[in-house]
Design a protein around this motif. Sequence first.
Motif, PDB file in Angstrom:
ATOM      1  N   ALA A 158      81.367 -54.690  69.824  1.00  0.00           N
ATOM      2  CA  ALA A 158      80.488 -55.612  68.743  1.00  0.00           C
ATOM      3  C   ALA A 158      79.512 -54.751  67.401  1.00  0.00           C
ATOM      4  O   ALA A 158      79.416 -55.440  66.765  1.00  0.00           O
ATOM      5  CB  ALA A 158      78.999 -56.057  69.907  1.00  0.00           C
ATOM      6  N   MET A 159      79.042 -54.075  68.487  1.00  0.00           N
ATOM      7  CA  MET A 159      78.340 -53.008  66.968  1.00  0.00           C
ATOM      8  C   MET A 159      79.077 -52.266  65.927  1.00  0.00           C
ATOM      9  O   MET A 159      78.458 -52.577  65.009  1.00  0.00           O
ATOM     10  CB  MET A 159      77.028 -52.064  67.314  1.00  0.00           C
ATOM     11  CG  MET A 159      75.727 -53.254  68.217  1.00  0.00           C
ATOM     12  SD  MET A 159      74.908 -54.498  67.967  1.00  0.00           S
ATOM     13  CE  MET A 159      74.182 -53.895  66.744  1.00  0.00           C
ATOM     14  N   GLY A 160      80.188 -52.148  66.302  1.00  0.00           N
ATOM     15  CA  GLY A 160      81.040 -51.109  65.553  1.00  0.00           C
ATOM     16  C   GLY A 160      81.586 -51.906  64.421  1.00  0.00           C
ATOM     17  O   GLY A 160      81.196 -52.999  64.009  1.00  0.00           O
ATOM     18  N   GLY A 161      81.929 -50.875  63.633  1.00  0.00           N
ATOM     19  CA  GLY A 161      83.376 -51.615  62.800  1.00  0.00           C
ATOM     20  C   GLY A 161      82.130 -52.210  61.161  1.00  0.00           C
ATOM     21  O   GLY A 161      81.434 -51.717  61.438  1.00  0.00           O
ATOM     22  N   GLU A 162      83.248 -52.519  60.041  1.00  0.00           N
ATOM     23  CA  GLU A 162      82.471 -53.286  59.186  1.00  0.00           C
ATOM     24  C   GLU A 162      81.593 -54.980  58.672  1.00  0.00           C
ATOM     25  O   GLU A 162      81.732 -54.982  57.679  1.00  0.00           O
ATOM     26  CB  GLU A 162      83.642 -52.913  57.979  1.00  0.00           C
ATOM     27  CG  GLU A 162      84.081 -51.667  57.795  1.00  0.00           C
ATOM     28  CD  GLU A 162      83.349 -50.983  57.201  1.00  0.00           C
ATOM     29  OE1 GLU A 162      83.408 -51.037  55.999  1.00  0.00           O
ATOM     30  OE2 GLU A 162      83.307 -49.853  57.426  1.00  0.00           O
ATOM     31  N   GLY A 163      80.738 -54.651  60.046  1.00  0.00           N
ATOM     32  CA  GLY A 163      79.713 -55.655  59.460  1.00  0.00           C
ATOM     33  C   GLY A 163      79.325 -55.872  58.287  1.00  0.00           C
ATOM     34  O   GLY A 163      78.501 -54.611  57.446  1.00  0.00           O
ATOM     35  N   LYS A 164      78.382 -57.080  57.704  1.00  0.00           N
ATOM     36  CA  LYS A 164      78.044 -56.542  56.352  1.00  0.00           C
ATOM     37  C   LYS A 164      76.566 -56.770  56.472  1.00  0.00           C
ATOM     38  O   LYS A 164      76.398 -56.953  55.391  1.00  0.00           O
ATOM     39  CB  LYS A 164      78.777 -58.383  55.763  1.00  0.00           C
ATOM     40  CG  LYS A 164      80.174 -58.425  55.062  1.00  0.00           C
ATOM     41  CD  LYS A 164      80.377 -60.179  54.984  1.00  0.00           C
ATOM     42  CE  LYS A 164      80.773 -61.169  55.699  1.00  0.00           C
ATOM     43  NZ  LYS A 164      80.914 -61.967  55.187  1.00  0.00           N
ATOM     44  N   LEU A 165      76.132 -56.915  57.937  1.00  0.00           N
ATOM     45  CA  LEU A 165      74.677 -56.410  57.935  1.00  0.00           C
ATOM     46  C   LEU A 165      74.044 -57.232  56.631  1.00  0.00           C
ATOM     47  O   LEU A 165      73.070 -57.332  55.637  1.00  0.00           O
ATOM     48  CB  LEU A 165      74.255 -55.361  57.173  1.00  0.00           C
ATOM     49  CG  LEU A 165      74.907 -54.511  58.386  1.00  0.00           C
ATOM     50  CD1 LEU A 165      74.119 -52.477  57.666  1.00  0.00           C
ATOM     51  CD2 LEU A 165      74.421 -54.525  60.221  1.00  0.00           C
ATOM     52  N   PHE A 166      74.874 -58.430  56.238  1.00  0.00           N
ATOM     53  CA  PHE A 166      73.903 -59.762  55.897  1.00  0.00           C
ATOM     54  C   PHE A 166      72.403 -59.988  55.682  1.00  0.00           C
ATOM     55  O   PHE A 166      71.727 -59.987  55.832  1.00  0.00           O
ATOM     56  CB  PHE A 166      74.594 -60.995  56.027  1.00  0.00           C
ATOM     57  CG  PHE A 166      74.793 -61.817  54.874  1.00  0.00           C
ATOM     58  CD1 PHE A 166      75.842 -61.717  53.544  1.00  0.00           C
ATOM     59  CD2 PHE A 166      73.850 -63.218  54.606  1.00  0.00           C
ATOM     60  CE1 PHE A 166      75.657 -62.781  52.637  1.00  0.00           C
ATOM     61  CE2 PHE A 166      74.169 -63.870  53.015  1.00  0.00           C
ATOM     62  CZ  PHE A 166      74.547 -63.491  52.532  1.00  0.00           C
ATOM     63  N   ARG A 167      72.406 -60.057  56.945  1.00  0.00           N
ATOM     64  CA  ARG A 167      70.819 -60.592  57.566  1.00  0.00           C
ATOM     65  C   ARG A 167      70.116 -59.523  57.105  1.00  0.00           C
ATOM     66  O   ARG A 167      68.709 -59.686  56.327  1.00  0.00           O
ATOM     67  CB  ARG A 167      70.764 -61.254  58.981  1.00  0.00           C
ATOM     68  CG  ARG A 167      71.025 -62.219  58.824  1.00  0.00           C
ATOM     69  CD  ARG A 167      72.330 -62.988  60.007  1.00  0.00           C
ATOM     70  NE  ARG A 167      73.225 -63.861  60.073  1.00  0.00           N
ATOM     71  CZ  ARG A 167      74.252 -63.756  60.088  1.00  0.00           C
ATOM     72  NH1 ARG A 167      74.752 -63.112  59.477  1.00  0.00           N
ATOM     73  NH2 ARG A 167      74.694 -65.327  59.122  1.00  0.00           N
ATOM     74  N   PRO A 168      70.485 -57.657  57.535  1.00  0.00           N
ATOM     75  CA  PRO A 168      69.072 -57.007  57.259  1.00  0.00           C
ATOM     76  C   PRO A 168      68.382 -56.957  55.643  1.00  0.00           C
ATOM     77  O   PRO A 168      68.129 -56.897  54.830  1.00  0.00           O
ATOM     78  CB  PRO A 168      70.196 -55.815  57.820  1.00  0.00           C
ATOM     79  CG  PRO A 168      71.089 -55.724  58.855  1.00  0.00           C
ATOM     80  CD  PRO A 168      70.915 -57.665  58.200  1.00  0.00           C
ATOM     81  N   LEU A 169      70.529 -57.671  55.109  1.00  0.00           N
ATOM     82  CA  LEU A 169      70.641 -57.621  53.803  1.00  0.00           C
ATOM     83  C   LEU A 169      69.501 -58.190  53.310  1.00  0.00           C
ATOM     84  O   LEU A 169      68.372 -58.221  52.546  1.00  0.00           O
ATOM     85  CB  LEU A 169      71.944 -57.392  52.950  1.00  0.00           C
ATOM     86  CG  LEU A 169      71.980 -57.903  51.902  1.00  0.00           C
ATOM     87  CD1 LEU A 169      71.897 -56.397  50.460  1.00  0.00           C
ATOM     88  CD2 LEU A 169      72.932 -58.510  50.957  1.00  0.00           C
ATOM     89  N   LEU A 170      69.218 -59.642  53.594  1.00  0.00           N
ATOM     90  CA  LEU A 170      68.671 -60.049  53.752  1.00  0.00           C
ATOM     91  C   LEU A 170      66.967 -60.005  53.265  1.00  0.00           C
ATOM     92  O   LEU A 170      65.759 -60.483  52.171  1.00  0.00           O
ATOM     93  CB  LEU A 170      68.218 -61.648  53.785  1.00  0.00           C
ATOM     94  CG  LEU A 170      67.754 -62.740  53.440  1.00  0.00           C
ATOM     95  CD1 LEU A 170      68.198 -63.091  51.926  1.00  0.00           C
ATOM     96  CD2 LEU A 170      68.389 -64.617  53.849  1.00  0.00           C
ATOM     97  N   CYS A 171      66.904 -59.529  54.152  1.00  0.00           N
ATOM     98  CA  CYS A 171      65.103 -59.024  54.922  1.00  0.00           C
ATOM     99  C   CYS A 171      64.421 -57.660  54.474  1.00  0.00           C
ATOM    100  O   CYS A 171      63.439 -58.272  53.884  1.00  0.00           O
ATOM    101  CB  CYS A 171      65.446 -57.889  56.683  1.00  0.00           C
ATOM    102  SG  CYS A 171      65.374 -59.035  57.581  1.00  0.00           S
TER     103      CYS A 171
END
Length: 336
Positions: free
Chosen positions: A47-60
């Motif tokens: 679930a945590m691996g791979g190429e997540g965009k980290l969109f919400r952390p980016l926003l934070c």
Amino acid sequence: MTVNTLLAMDIDAIYEPVQTDLVRVRESLLAIVPPETALLVESVHHAMGGEGKLFRPLLCLLASGASGQIESSHIETAAVAELIHVATLLHDDVLDDAGLRRGKATIRALWGNKISILSGDYLLAQASLKLSKLNNCRLVSIFATVLSNLCEGEVEQIHTSYNLKTSWDSYFKKSICKTASLFSACCESAGVLNHLPETEIQALKLFGEQFGIAFQIVDDLLDYTASAEKLGKPVLDDLKNGLLNAPVLIALEAFEAQPEKRQTLETLVEKVFTEDPESLQQALFALLEEADAIPKTLAMAEDYAEKARSAIRFLPPTPYLKALEGLTRYAIRREY
Ligand code: FPP
Ligand code: MG
């Protein structure tokens, strides 16, 4: 230079001001307490691996930088937002019977619904642990409210699915609860951690909410316009799951005064519920075009993105603010 290259350059520039902070968020996510049960280790890693965009952390992080500073509490809050987001997806895939997510087999497809739900719960517990270490009751309250909203949004969605009479009120309630509330919490918590005056915290919260609505509207649109390959999930997946989203609501409304057209659209939508959506895609798209539904949906998303930008006009001009504004524009043009 192709349009895609331009988009890629844009998104790089948006991530740029918080690039090193995002590395710290990734490290924080990798440092969650590892489960001791082998299967949970595997599913959490999946679930945590791979190429997540980290969109919400980016926003934070952008909201934090734009409203003051980025300290370790902001990094941890950004990680909390991502953990909650991934947890909801693990639950959502069970609710949606989804086989694919971000182009990869879902946890429920690999190990079954029970493991998907429990892995989601594990991530939620890890989010709570992180949050507890920040010693900030207001942040606990902000994210607990998000969890309540997420549940409400999903129940609203289940309650109105497969219903051709879905109202705009219900559509917006669902969109605010299931998407915009987490966006809004990311921005509100940035203001709280930076000790802004309450009116400014509320303005950041509003920014997140309006942006979240815009983002969800574009998400709805992509169900109709993006390729399965780009989205990493089947075409017309939302509609197949009974979700009457913005483009189809706009088209149904446009045919209000043409009962025959409306009936044709309703029949086609009902067919998507039960038949192979790919074979119906062309006919559906033709009707949406006739109703001008795609540009109207985009215009609606742009309207919310503009409302979001105007909520944060009070912030000083910094690269963070520029990137935050750029993010609201990018989100409208994204292709997946
Ligand atoms: C994805 O939406 C789903 C969400 C944004 C929220 C899911 C929320 C829950 C399942 C509520 C309870 C969960 C927790 C952990 C409190 P989508 O199905 O429209 O998008 P998709 O195409 O990415 O699946
Ligand atoms: Mg889903």
